[in-house]
Scaffold this motif. Structure first.
Motif, PDB file in Angstrom:
ATOM      1  N   PHE A  78      -1.570 -25.795 -73.197  1.00 18.61           N
ATOM      2  CA  PHE A  78      -2.742 -26.665 -73.352  1.00 18.61           C
ATOM      3  C   PHE A  78      -3.915 -26.063 -72.596  1.00 18.61           C
ATOM      4  CE2 PHE A  78      -0.513 -28.163 -69.584  1.00 18.61           C
ATOM      5  CZ  PHE A  78      -1.524 -28.308 -68.652  1.00 18.61           C
ATOM      6  N   ALA A  79      -5.112 -26.519 -72.931  1.00 20.46           N
ATOM      7  CA  ALA A  79      -6.314 -26.110 -72.196  1.00 20.46           C
ATOM      8  C   ALA A  79      -6.656 -27.130 -71.119  1.00 20.46           C
ATOM      9  CB  ALA A  79      -7.493 -25.933 -73.152  1.00 20.46           C
ATOM     10  N   ILE A  80      -6.586 -28.412 -71.470  1.00 24.23           N
ATOM     11  CA  ILE A  80      -6.938 -29.487 -70.538  1.00 24.23           C
ATOM     12  C   ILE A  80      -5.919 -30.612 -70.685  1.00 24.23           C
ATOM     13  CG2 ILE A  80      -8.692 -31.171 -69.856  1.00 24.23           C
ATOM     14  CD1 ILE A  80     -10.770 -29.337 -71.192  1.00 24.23           C
ATOM     15  N   ARG A  81      -5.469 -31.111 -69.529  1.00 25.00           N
ATOM     16  CA  ARG A  81      -4.589 -32.283 -69.537  1.00 25.00           C
ATOM     17  C   ARG A  81      -5.111 -33.276 -68.510  1.00 25.00           C
ATOM     18  NH1 ARG A  81       1.573 -31.059 -69.008  1.00 25.00           N
ATOM     19  NH2 ARG A  81       0.969 -30.412 -66.895  1.00 25.00           N
ATOM     20  N   LEU A  82      -5.387 -34.492 -68.971  1.00 25.52           N
ATOM     21  CA  LEU A  82      -5.923 -35.534 -68.101  1.00 25.52           C
ATOM     22  C   LEU A  82      -4.897 -36.650 -67.971  1.00 25.52           C
ATOM     23  CD1 LEU A  82      -8.343 -36.876 -66.573  1.00 25.52           C
ATOM     24  CD2 LEU A  82      -8.966 -37.900 -68.784  1.00 25.52           C
ATOM     25  N   GLY A  83      -4.424 -36.877 -66.743  1.00 24.35           N
ATOM     26  CA  GLY A  83      -3.466 -37.950 -66.520  1.00 24.35           C
ATOM     27  C   GLY A  83      -4.075 -39.315 -66.745  1.00 24.35           C
ATOM     28  N   GLU A  84      -5.261 -39.539 -66.174  1.00 24.62           N
ATOM     29  CA  GLU A  84      -5.911 -40.838 -66.347  1.00 24.62           C
ATOM     30  C   GLU A  84      -7.418 -40.704 -66.218  1.00 24.62           C
ATOM     31  OE1 GLU A  84      -4.182 -44.462 -64.649  1.00 24.62           O
ATOM     32  OE2 GLU A  84      -6.129 -44.825 -63.700  1.00 24.62           O
ATOM     33  N   GLY A  85      -8.106 -41.418 -67.060  1.00 26.82           N
ATOM     34  CA  GLY A  85      -9.555 -41.523 -66.984  1.00 26.82           C
ATOM     35  C   GLY A  85      -9.965 -42.967 -67.172  1.00 26.82           C
ATOM     36  N   SER A  86     -11.153 -43.319 -66.724  1.00 28.39           N
ATOM     37  CA  SER A  86     -11.621 -44.690 -66.862  1.00 28.39           C
ATOM     38  C   SER A  86     -13.098 -44.702 -67.236  1.00 28.39           C
ATOM     39  CB  SER A  86     -11.411 -45.470 -65.559  1.00 28.39           C
ATOM     40  OG  SER A  86     -12.170 -44.901 -64.509  1.00 28.39           O
ATOM     41  N   LEU A  87     -13.528 -45.818 -67.815  1.00 32.35           N
ATOM     42  CA  LEU A  87     -14.941 -45.966 -68.144  1.00 32.35           C
ATOM     43  C   LEU A  87     -15.357 -47.421 -68.005  1.00 32.35           C
ATOM     44  CD1 LEU A  87     -15.464 -47.376 -71.182  1.00 32.35           C
ATOM     45  CD2 LEU A  87     -14.537 -45.214 -71.948  1.00 32.35           C
ATOM     46  N   THR A  88     -16.640 -47.602 -67.795  1.00 32.63           N
ATOM     47  CA  THR A  88     -17.239 -48.930 -67.834  1.00 32.63           C
ATOM     48  C   THR A  88     -18.460 -48.854 -68.747  1.00 32.63           C
ATOM     49  OG1 THR A  88     -18.611 -48.499 -65.881  1.00 32.63           O
ATOM     50  CG2 THR A  88     -16.461 -49.529 -65.515  1.00 32.63           C
ATOM     51  N   LEU A  89     -18.672 -49.883 -69.531  1.00 33.25           N
ATOM     52  CA  LEU A  89     -19.803 -49.899 -70.445  1.00 33.25           C
ATOM     53  C   LEU A  89     -20.405 -51.296 -70.507  1.00 33.25           C
ATOM     54  CD1 LEU A  89     -18.575 -51.367 -73.187  1.00 33.25           C
ATOM     55  CD2 LEU A  89     -17.598 -49.110 -73.566  1.00 33.25           C
ATOM     56  N   ASP A  90     -21.550 -51.368 -71.148  1.00 31.59           N
ATOM     57  CA  ASP A  90     -22.235 -52.635 -71.348  1.00 31.59           C
ATOM     58  C   ASP A  90     -21.667 -53.280 -72.608  1.00 31.59           C
ATOM     59  OD1 ASP A  90     -23.894 -54.758 -71.775  1.00 31.59           O
ATOM     60  OD2 ASP A  90     -25.744 -53.593 -71.907  1.00 31.59           O
ATOM     61  N   PRO A  91     -20.878 -54.374 -72.484  1.00 29.82           N
ATOM     62  CA  PRO A  91     -20.242 -54.964 -73.672  1.00 29.82           C
ATOM     63  C   PRO A  91     -21.251 -55.379 -74.739  1.00 29.82           C
ATOM     64  CG  PRO A  91     -19.329 -55.904 -71.654  1.00 29.82           C
ATOM     65  CD  PRO A  91     -20.526 -55.100 -71.260  1.00 29.82           C
ATOM     66  N   ALA A  92     -22.422 -55.831 -74.324  1.00 31.95           N
ATOM     67  CA  ALA A  92     -23.418 -56.283 -75.295  1.00 31.95           C
ATOM     68  C   ALA A  92     -23.900 -55.153 -76.196  1.00 31.95           C
ATOM     69  CB  ALA A  92     -24.599 -56.918 -74.569  1.00 31.95           C
ATOM     70  N   SER A  93     -23.778 -53.908 -75.726  1.00 31.13           N
ATOM     71  CA  SER A  93     -24.277 -52.767 -76.503  1.00 31.13           C
ATOM     72  C   SER A  93     -23.306 -52.349 -77.613  1.00 31.13           C
ATOM     73  CB  SER A  93     -24.553 -51.582 -75.579  1.00 31.13           C
ATOM     74  OG  SER A  93     -23.344 -51.048 -75.063  1.00 31.13           O
ATOM     75  N   LEU A  94     -22.089 -52.899 -77.621  1.00 30.51           N
ATOM     76  CA  LEU A  94     -21.098 -52.495 -78.618  1.00 30.51           C
ATOM     77  C   LEU A  94     -21.538 -52.826 -80.041  1.00 30.51           C
ATOM     78  CD1 LEU A  94     -17.784 -53.512 -76.797  1.00 30.51           C
ATOM     79  CD2 LEU A  94     -18.527 -51.190 -77.370  1.00 30.51           C
ATOM     80  N   THR A  95     -22.364 -53.825 -80.194  1.00 34.85           N
ATOM     81  CA  THR A  95     -22.822 -54.212 -81.531  1.00 34.85           C
ATOM     82  C   THR A  95     -24.160 -53.592 -81.904  1.00 34.85           C
ATOM     83  OG1 THR A  95     -23.837 -56.211 -80.607  1.00 34.85           O
ATOM     84  CG2 THR A  95     -21.577 -56.406 -81.422  1.00 34.85           C
ATOM     85  N   THR A  96     -24.674 -52.701 -81.065  1.00 31.52           N
ATOM     86  CA  THR A  96     -25.955 -52.044 -81.335  1.00 31.52           C
ATOM     87  C   THR A  96     -25.722 -50.626 -81.813  1.00 31.52           C
ATOM     88  OG1 THR A  96     -26.251 -51.155 -79.092  1.00 31.52           O
ATOM     89  CG2 THR A  96     -26.959 -53.429 -79.481  1.00 31.52           C
ATOM     90  N   ASP A  97     -26.807 -49.937 -82.163  1.00 35.63           N
ATOM     91  CA  ASP A  97     -26.703 -48.550 -82.627  1.00 35.63           C
ATOM     92  C   ASP A  97     -26.434 -47.577 -81.485  1.00 35.63           C
ATOM     93  OD1 ASP A  97     -27.147 -49.300 -85.236  1.00 35.63           O
ATOM     94  OD2 ASP A  97     -29.320 -49.029 -85.099  1.00 35.63           O
ATOM     95  N   LYS A  98     -26.632 -48.025 -80.247  1.00 33.81           N
ATOM     96  CA  LYS A  98     -26.472 -47.138 -79.102  1.00 33.81           C
ATOM     97  C   LYS A  98     -25.639 -47.846 -78.033  1.00 33.81           C
ATOM     98  CE  LYS A  98     -29.294 -44.341 -75.955  1.00 33.81           C
ATOM     99  NZ  LYS A  98     -30.667 -44.100 -75.476  1.00 33.81           N
ATOM    100  N   VAL A  99     -24.439 -47.333 -77.793  1.00 34.71           N
ATOM    101  CA  VAL A  99     -23.537 -47.915 -76.798  1.00 34.71           C
ATOM    102  C   VAL A  99     -23.917 -47.380 -75.416  1.00 34.71           C
ATOM    103  CG1 VAL A  99     -21.150 -48.110 -76.020  1.00 34.71           C
ATOM    104  CG2 VAL A  99     -21.675 -48.152 -78.460  1.00 34.71           C
TER     105      VAL A  99
END
Length: 258
Positions: A78-99
């Motif tokens: 493999f080239a890259i192996r990631l055990g765990e990653g996380s993210l946080t986002l603005d939930p209100a933006s999920l229904t817009t053109d730009k998350v």
């Protein structure tokens, strides 16, 4: 008339509610399947992931055991192996053109560096991604559209780089691993045009390559200038001369000891 209308409205609400539950119950699986299907198009390698967990309500998510395969002709598994990653986002933006993604954190990824300073598997991955993002831009110009992102921060912490030098570079006898500083990128896609997921992946990998190159070079810094020049991608004749020079030097040292 009112009673049938009330019943019909209630049925519609119940059906919509059940439908929403079904959608969200399979949402994580759909995202994971998307990673496995779209990832190879971007990297031109196999991409796999164990699980993706996303909560549209809280705007948090995790990804576990993401593996990006090695591009041909490189041989490491493999080239890259990631055990765990996380993210946080603005939930209100999920229904817009730009998350709007507030943060992406990649913890202790394992990265295989294979090749030399000039030509290696990571640079090949970047080249593959560049071709894909170029095709994306062409599609957008022709009227296509895709979801855009704004990513406020990306952090990569405690990365481990496994080094496998090939060709003349292998003469360096470099250690099996090198360390790189923690990486932080900010304000990606902050303009009105945003950034696509493919372009985001390319930007992250580009920064990894920028950090890995000097770290690997420091491991092989003790070589003679001619050998260093060969490692940096000079013509094959220069590489052969470097090997011959090293061999003559070793013969001379042995003859002196006799």
């Amino acid at each position: 008339m009112k009673k049938p209308l009330l019943i019909a409205t209630t049925v519609v609400v119940l059906v919509s509610f059940v439908g929403a539950l079904l959608i969200w119950s399979y949402f994580d699986d759909w995202v994971a399947a998307g990673v496995r299907s779209v990832g190879p198009q971007i990297t031109q390698t196999k991409v796999d992931v164990d699980s993706v967990k996303l909560s549209p309500r809280t705007g948090t998510g995790t990804i576990r055991n993401l593996v990006v395969g090695n591009p041909a002709p490189y041989q490491e598994p493999f080239a890259i192996r990631l055990g765990e990653g996380s993210l946080t986002l603005d939930p209100a933006s999920l229904t817009t053109d730009k998350v709007i993604v507030r943060s992406i954190r990649l913890n202790a990824p394992e990265i295989n560096f294979e090749g030399g300073l000039q030509d290696n598997n990571l640079k090949k991955l970047v080249a593959n991604m560049s071709r894909f993002t170029a095709s994306e831009k062409s599609s957008a110009t022709e009227g296509g559209s895709s979801k855009k992102l704004q990513v406020d921060e990306v952090s990569i912490n405690d990365a481990r780089i496994n080094v496998k030098l090939t060709g003349v570079a292998a003469l360096a006898g470099a250690g099996t691993s090198v360390a790189i500083p923690n990486i932080r990128l900010a304000n990606l896609g902050s303009g009105p045009e945003g950034i696509t997921p493919a372009a985001l992946s390319e930007a992250i990998l580009n920064e990894i390559v920028r950090q890995v190159g000097p770290a690997v070079a420091s491991k092989i810094g003790g070589l003679q200038p001619a050998a260093m020049e060969a490692i940096r991608g000079s013509a094959s004749k220069a590489a052969g001369d470097a090997v011959n020079q090293a061999t003559k030097g070793l013969d001379g040292l042995l003859n002196k000891k006799k």
